[in-house]
Each structure stands twice: as C-alpha cells, then as structure tokens.
Motif scaffolding. Structure first.
Motif, PDB file in Angstrom:
ATOM      1  N   SER A  18       0.781  -1.215  -0.054  1.00  0.00           N
ATOM      2  CA  SER A  18      -0.007   0.158   0.064  1.00  0.00           C
ATOM      3  C   SER A  18       0.849   1.154  -0.117  1.00  0.00           C
ATOM      4  N   THR A  19       2.037   1.169   0.589  1.00  0.00           N
ATOM      5  CA  THR A  19       2.834   2.468   0.522  1.00  0.00           C
ATOM      6  C   THR A  19       3.536   2.903  -0.540  1.00  0.00           C
ATOM      7  N   THR A  20       3.892   1.617  -1.106  1.00  0.00           N
ATOM      8  CA  THR A  20       4.646   1.982  -2.578  1.00  0.00           C
ATOM      9  C   THR A  20       3.572   2.470  -3.550  1.00  0.00           C
ATOM     10  N   HIS A  21       2.357   1.812  -3.588  1.00  0.00           N
ATOM     11  CA  HIS A  21       1.402   2.137  -4.503  1.00  0.00           C
ATOM     12  C   HIS A  21       0.782   3.458  -4.254  1.00  0.00           C
ATOM     13  N   ALA A  22       0.622   3.765  -3.067  1.00  0.00           N
ATOM     14  CA  ALA A  22      -0.046   5.048  -2.813  1.00  0.00           C
ATOM     15  C   ALA A  22       1.082   6.321  -3.181  1.00  0.00           C
ATOM     16  N   LYS A  23       2.261   5.917  -2.883  1.00  0.00           N
ATOM     17  CA  LYS A  23       3.120   7.037  -3.662  1.00  0.00           C
ATOM     18  C   LYS A  23       3.161   7.131  -5.068  1.00  0.00           C
ATOM     19  N   LEU A  24       3.054   5.986  -5.795  1.00  0.00           N
ATOM     20  CA  LEU A  24       3.108   5.852  -7.224  1.00  0.00           C
ATOM     21  C   LEU A  24       1.647   6.424  -7.853  1.00  0.00           C
ATOM     22  N   LEU A  25       0.589   6.423  -7.012  1.00  0.00           N
ATOM     23  CA  LEU A  25      -0.662   7.096  -7.511  1.00  0.00           C
ATOM     24  C   LEU A  25      -0.305   8.580  -7.245  1.00  0.00           C
ATOM     25  N   LYS A  26       0.059   8.912  -6.191  1.00  0.00           N
ATOM     26  CA  LYS A  26       0.174  10.476  -5.943  1.00  0.00           C
ATOM     27  C   LYS A  26       0.990  10.927  -7.208  1.00  0.00           C
TER      28      LYS A  26
END
Ligand code: TYD
Length: 210
Positions: A18-26
């Motif tokens: 979740s941390t990786t994907h939240a950052k990439l989505l941002k």
C-alpha cells in the motif's frame, strides 16, 4: 490546476504494497495536474507516533489499541484530511477505517466489527477504497530481515486477508491482486481511479492541460 476533492484509501494486509502504490498513484495524479495530498495511518500526529511504538509491544490491551487507532483517525480526519479536501486536494490515505475494522475485530472476541465501526463513526467515508490482496506467505517474505511487528504473524494475517476480502465484496470495495509486477498493479490502480474520477464528473483531459 483544477480543484477536485476526492478521497481514496488503500487497505490490505501487512506487506501488501500500500505504501509503494499510494506513492506511485500520487505521482501519476500530480502529473495529470491534480492537487494531491498523501497521508497515512497510524498518522504522523502524537497519537500516531504512540501507536507506532505500540506496534512492537505485545502487552498493550487490544481494546487500548482499538480506542487509540480510532482517536488517531478522528484527529487525522478532522485536522488534516477534511481540511485538504476542502482545499480541493485529492487525498490518498495509506490505511484508514477498514484497517481498524479488520485488524482490531480479529484480535479478541470481545471486539466486534460493530463496535469498531461505532467508535470510528465520526470520520468521513472515502470515495474509493482499494484493497490490495496478497497471500500472507508472500507479503511476510517481503519483510524478511526486518523486525516483525505484533500483527505480522502468518495465522493472524490469513484471517485478516479473509475478512478484508469478505468486507470488500459486501461493501463494494475494489480488490486488486498484488502478486504481479509493481508496474502492472499500479496500472490497474490508475485505471480504477480514473474511472471513478470520471464517474464523479471529472474531465481527465481538461485536467491534464488545465
Ligand atoms: P503498516 O501499514 O504496516 O505500517 P508500516 O509499513 O509503516 O509498518 O501499518 C502498521 C500496522 O498497524 C499494520 O500491522 C496494521 C496496523 N493497524 C491496525 O491494526 N489498525 C489500524 O487502524 C491501522 C491504521 C493500522
């Protein structure tokens, strides 16, 4: 830059990405011209810091954890998330209410889903909740070498995964399997987010060049 108040939460078991994907989505949404605020729970408030300390302390009563997670969230929502939404940001939260419902209700029989929902009822609902799904064996493998926190236990995470999937079906959350390579998973997430933004009337093309 157009102002779009939109609230997206990432959920899933420990090590789901979740941390990786939240950052990439941002990054993706920022490139499209949106104002984006990335945040997480436990939050960066004093209550959140206390909770992170408690993650390596097995002597904390589960009821104390549940009440503190709810207090942290209440503060986080009212002081940070709500304000950012009012300023026209897309807010992405790495974990939110579902984490409490799932993790805390599975800790002891005395803690019910209903009670956790009740103590978390004063905060706003996300417009979109994405559950990142992964086999706990694989997710714990990703954490190899790191000291394990109190919820990072295979038999507990099997139950957590099960309840996330059950609730996702009942509550209409999106489920994305994260066994694939990061780029493919992120692409799926982006498609879901764009579809949801379009469904609430956001013109992505105009946004891109606006
Ligand atoms: P995690 O996303 O794993 O943080 P980090 O990767 O920085 O260690 O979240 C911390 C842990 O807290 C995780 O095991 C889930 C748990 N948790 C709850 O039990 N209830 C909650 O309400 C939240 C937000 C987290």
């Amino acid at each position: 830059m157009k102002e779009i108040p939109f609230f997206c939460a990432f959920e899933g078991i420990d090590g789901c990405g979740s941390t990786t994907h939240a950052k990439l989505l941002k990054g993706f949404l920022t490139n499209l011209g949106f104002k984006v605020h990335l945040t997480r729970e436990p939050s960066d408030s004093e209550i959140g810091h206390l909770l992170r300390k408690f993650l390596s302390d097995n002597s904390i009563p589960p009821t104390t954890d549940a009440l503190l997670f709810a207090a942290d969230r209440d503060y986080h929502y009212h002081v940070e998330i709500k304000k950012k939404l009012e300023e026209g940001y897309i807010v992405i939260s790495d974990r939110y209410v579902e984490s409490s419902i799932v993790y805390q209700s599975l800790q002891i029989p005395e803690i019910s889903v209903k009670w956790v929902a009740e103590i978390n009822k004063f905060v706003g609902k996300p417009d979109l909740t994405i559950v990142l799904d992964i086999d706990p064996k694989i997710s714990l493998e990703r954490k190899r070498g790191e000291p394990l926190e109190k919820f990072e236990d295979i038999s507990f995470l099997i139950k957590v995964r099960q309840l996330y999937l059950e609730r996702a079906k009942n509550e209409g959350y999106e489920i994305i399997n994260t066994n694939d390579i990061i780029e493919l998973v992120q692409e799926k997430i982006q498609q879901i987010v764009l579809k949801k933004l379009e469904s609430v009337g956001v013109d992505i093309q105009t946004q891109k060049f606006g």
